[in-house]
Design a protein around this motif. Structure first.
Motif, short mmCIF file in Angstrom:
data_model
loop_
_atom_site.label_atom_id
_atom_site.label_comp_id
_atom_site.label_asym_id
_atom_site.label_seq_id
_atom_site.Cartn_x
_atom_site.Cartn_y
_atom_site.Cartn_z
N ALA A 1 8.38 -9.88 12.41
CA ALA A 1 7.36 -10.56 13.22
C ALA A 1 5.95 -10.06 12.91
CB ALA A 1 7.66 -10.36 14.70
N GLU A 2 5.85 -8.89 12.28
CA GLU A 2 4.55 -8.28 12.03
C GLU A 2 4.18 -8.22 10.55
OE1 GLU A 2 4.50 -4.41 13.75
OE2 GLU A 2 5.23 -5.08 15.71
N ALA A 3 5.10 -8.64 9.70
CA ALA A 3 4.86 -8.46 8.27
C ALA A 3 5.08 -9.76 7.50
CB ALA A 3 5.78 -7.38 7.72
N ARG A 4 4.57 -9.77 6.28
CA ARG A 4 4.75 -10.93 5.41
C ARG A 4 6.22 -11.09 5.02
NH1 ARG A 4 2.73 -10.86 -0.85
NH2 ARG A 4 3.78 -12.74 -1.53
N ARG A 5 6.88 -9.96 4.71
CA ARG A 5 8.28 -10.02 4.26
C ARG A 5 9.21 -10.39 5.41
NH1 ARG A 5 11.93 -8.67 0.50
NH2 ARG A 5 10.35 -8.00 -1.00
N GLN A 6 10.07 -11.39 5.17
CA GLN A 6 11.05 -11.84 6.16
C GLN A 6 12.48 -11.55 5.74
OE1 GLN A 6 9.84 -13.50 9.15
NE2 GLN A 6 8.03 -12.49 8.26
N THR A 7 12.65 -11.07 4.52
CA THR A 7 14.00 -10.85 3.98
C THR A 7 14.20 -9.38 3.65
OG1 THR A 7 13.20 -11.33 1.75
CG2 THR A 7 14.12 -13.17 3.02
N PRO A 8 15.46 -8.92 3.60
CA PRO A 8 15.72 -7.52 3.23
C PRO A 8 15.25 -7.22 1.81
CG PRO A 8 17.66 -8.54 4.21
CD PRO A 8 16.70 -9.65 3.94
N ILE A 9 14.93 -5.96 1.54
CA ILE A 9 14.60 -5.55 0.18
C ILE A 9 15.84 -4.96 -0.46
CG2 ILE A 9 12.17 -5.13 0.71
CD1 ILE A 9 12.77 -2.14 0.76
N SER A 10 15.97 -5.16 -1.77
CA SER A 10 17.09 -4.59 -2.52
C SER A 10 16.92 -3.08 -2.61
CB SER A 10 17.15 -5.20 -3.91
OG SER A 10 18.07 -4.49 -4.72
N GLY A 11 18.04 -2.37 -2.45
CA GLY A 11 17.96 -0.92 -2.49
C GLY A 11 18.08 -0.31 -3.86
N ALA A 12 18.45 -1.10 -4.87
CA ALA A 12 18.84 -0.53 -6.16
C ALA A 12 17.73 -0.49 -7.20
CB ALA A 12 20.04 -1.29 -6.70
N GLY A 13 16.55 -0.05 -6.80
CA GLY A 13 15.49 0.17 -7.77
C GLY A 13 14.90 -1.07 -8.39
N VAL A 14 14.99 -2.20 -7.71
CA VAL A 14 14.48 -3.47 -8.24
C VAL A 14 13.02 -3.69 -7.84
CG1 VAL A 14 14.77 -5.97 -8.24
CG2 VAL A 14 16.78 -4.49 -8.24
N LEU A 15 12.71 -3.40 -6.58
CA LEU A 15 11.37 -3.66 -6.05
C LEU A 15 10.36 -2.66 -6.60
CD1 LEU A 15 10.16 -5.69 -3.96
CD2 LEU A 15 10.29 -3.84 -2.29
N ARG A 16 9.16 -3.16 -6.94
CA ARG A 16 8.07 -2.31 -7.43
C ARG A 16 6.83 -2.51 -6.56
NH1 ARG A 16 7.92 -2.00 -13.99
NH2 ARG A 16 10.15 -1.68 -14.35
N PRO A 17 6.87 -2.04 -5.32
CA PRO A 17 5.72 -2.25 -4.43
C PRO A 17 4.56 -1.32 -4.79
CG PRO A 17 7.37 -0.93 -3.33
CD PRO A 17 7.96 -1.33 -4.65
N MET A 18 3.41 -1.61 -4.20
CA MET A 18 2.24 -0.74 -4.31
C MET A 18 2.27 0.26 -3.16
SD MET A 18 -0.68 -3.60 -5.16
CE MET A 18 -0.26 -4.54 -3.68
N TRP A 19 1.64 1.40 -3.37
CA TRP A 19 1.61 2.47 -2.37
C TRP A 19 0.20 3.02 -2.23
CZ3 TRP A 19 6.20 3.60 0.14
CH2 TRP A 19 7.36 3.05 -0.45
N ASN A 20 -0.20 3.25 -0.99
CA ASN A 20 -1.45 3.95 -0.72
C ASN A 20 -1.09 5.42 -0.50
OD1 ASN A 20 -3.81 5.09 0.23
ND2 ASN A 20 -4.32 3.39 1.58
N ILE A 21 -1.37 6.25 -1.50
CA ILE A 21 -1.00 7.67 -1.44
C ILE A 21 -2.24 8.55 -1.36
CG2 ILE A 21 1.21 7.33 -2.60
CD1 ILE A 21 -0.09 8.27 -5.20
N GLY A 22 -3.37 7.93 -0.97
CA GLY A 22 -4.58 8.70 -0.76
C GLY A 22 -5.56 8.67 -1.91
N ASN A 23 -5.18 8.03 -3.02
CA ASN A 23 -6.12 7.94 -4.15
C ASN A 23 -7.22 6.92 -3.86
OD1 ASN A 23 -4.73 9.85 -5.65
ND2 ASN A 23 -3.39 8.33 -6.59
N ARG A 24 -8.38 7.11 -4.47
CA ARG A 24 -9.54 6.25 -4.24
C ARG A 24 -10.11 5.73 -5.55
NH1 ARG A 24 -10.15 4.78 1.18
NH2 ARG A 24 -9.12 6.44 2.38
N THR A 25 -10.72 4.54 -5.47
CA THR A 25 -11.45 4.00 -6.61
C THR A 25 -12.80 4.72 -6.71
OG1 THR A 25 -12.59 2.30 -5.34
CG2 THR A 25 -10.39 1.76 -6.15
N PRO A 26 -13.53 4.55 -7.82
CA PRO A 26 -14.85 5.18 -7.93
C PRO A 26 -15.82 4.77 -6.82
CG PRO A 26 -14.09 4.46 -10.09
CD PRO A 26 -13.11 3.93 -9.08
N THR A 27 -15.58 3.60 -6.20
CA THR A 27 -16.47 3.15 -5.12
C THR A 27 -15.97 3.57 -3.74
OG1 THR A 27 -15.32 1.01 -5.04
CG2 THR A 27 -17.26 1.17 -6.47
N GLY A 28 -14.86 4.32 -3.71
CA GLY A 28 -14.37 4.84 -2.43
C GLY A 28 -13.32 3.99 -1.75
#
Length: 203
Positions: A100-127
């Motif tokens: 109800a809160e997200a774009r995804r409506q279906t389960p994700i595969s558990g076997a290393g298929v999905l390649r999502p993006m992650w915000n791990i604290g890194n920044r672009t040169p513009t911040g």
């Protein structure tokens, strides 16, 4: 190389004195191998590979054997462990946002298929937040439903960008600019063998 020879090559790389939590030993795997129960032997060798770090050649032999037996899930797992042997292990506790809160409506595969993006604290040169891509393996379940929670393993496309991660750090998963899930880092094991955080290798 045929399947028995591949499994035998992997078997010879496992120390004789190790055993799994279920008391599976190298002798157990060898017994199934000599009885031509190749799939069972492969599964036991995979379990033994979780007890302590083993050489890359161990996982490569199992991956090739699994491919020859058309065991797709096992082959994918062994290739994943090849990656971790080369680049290190990152495990996290991931909670997906409810449908109800997200774009995804279906389960994700558990076997290393999905390649999502992650915000791990890194920044672009513009911040601005710089997103980093990592493949996702969900432990103990083939799928993770929206709103679900599970331990996951991450395989970054550029491991150097993830060197600063520490246990307890909160990172977010993205399939677009919105947050798809939130994860707490459980374990970071560098390629050099130094581990931090919770020690666990359950598939």
């Amino acid at each position: 190389m045929d399947v028995p020879k591949l499994l035998e090559a992997a078997f010879l790389l496992v120390p004789e004195d190790i055993a799994t939590e279920n008391d599976v030993t190298v002798a157990d795997a060898w017994e199934y191998l000599t009885q031509d129960e190749w799939e069972v032997a492969l599964g036991l060798l995979e379990e033994l590979g979780d007890v302590q770090p083993l050489p890359l050649s161990f996982w490569e032999a199992l991956a090739t054997a699994a491919e020859q037996m058309r065991m797709e899930k096992s082959a994918a797992w062994c290739h994943w462990r090849c990656y971790e042997t080369r680049n290190g292990t990152i495990r996290a506790d991931l909670t997906l946002r409810p449908a109800a809160e997200a774009r995804r409506q279906t389960p994700i595969s558990g076997a290393g298929v999905l390649r999502p993006m992650w915000n791990i604290g890194n920044r672009t040169p513009t911040g601005e937040p710089a997103f980093n891509i990592a493949m996702l393996w969900v432990e103990r379940t083939p799928f993770l439903k929206p709103g679900g929670r599970a331990s996951v393993r991450l395989a970054p496309l550029d491991p150097q960008q993830w060197q600063h991660l520490e246990p307890g750090q909160v990172i977010t998963m993205h399939e677009d600019r919105s947050v798809a899930g939130t994860a707490v880092v459980l374990e970071v094991q560098r390629h050099c063998g130094h581990a931090h955080g919770i020690e666990s290798n359950d598939q």
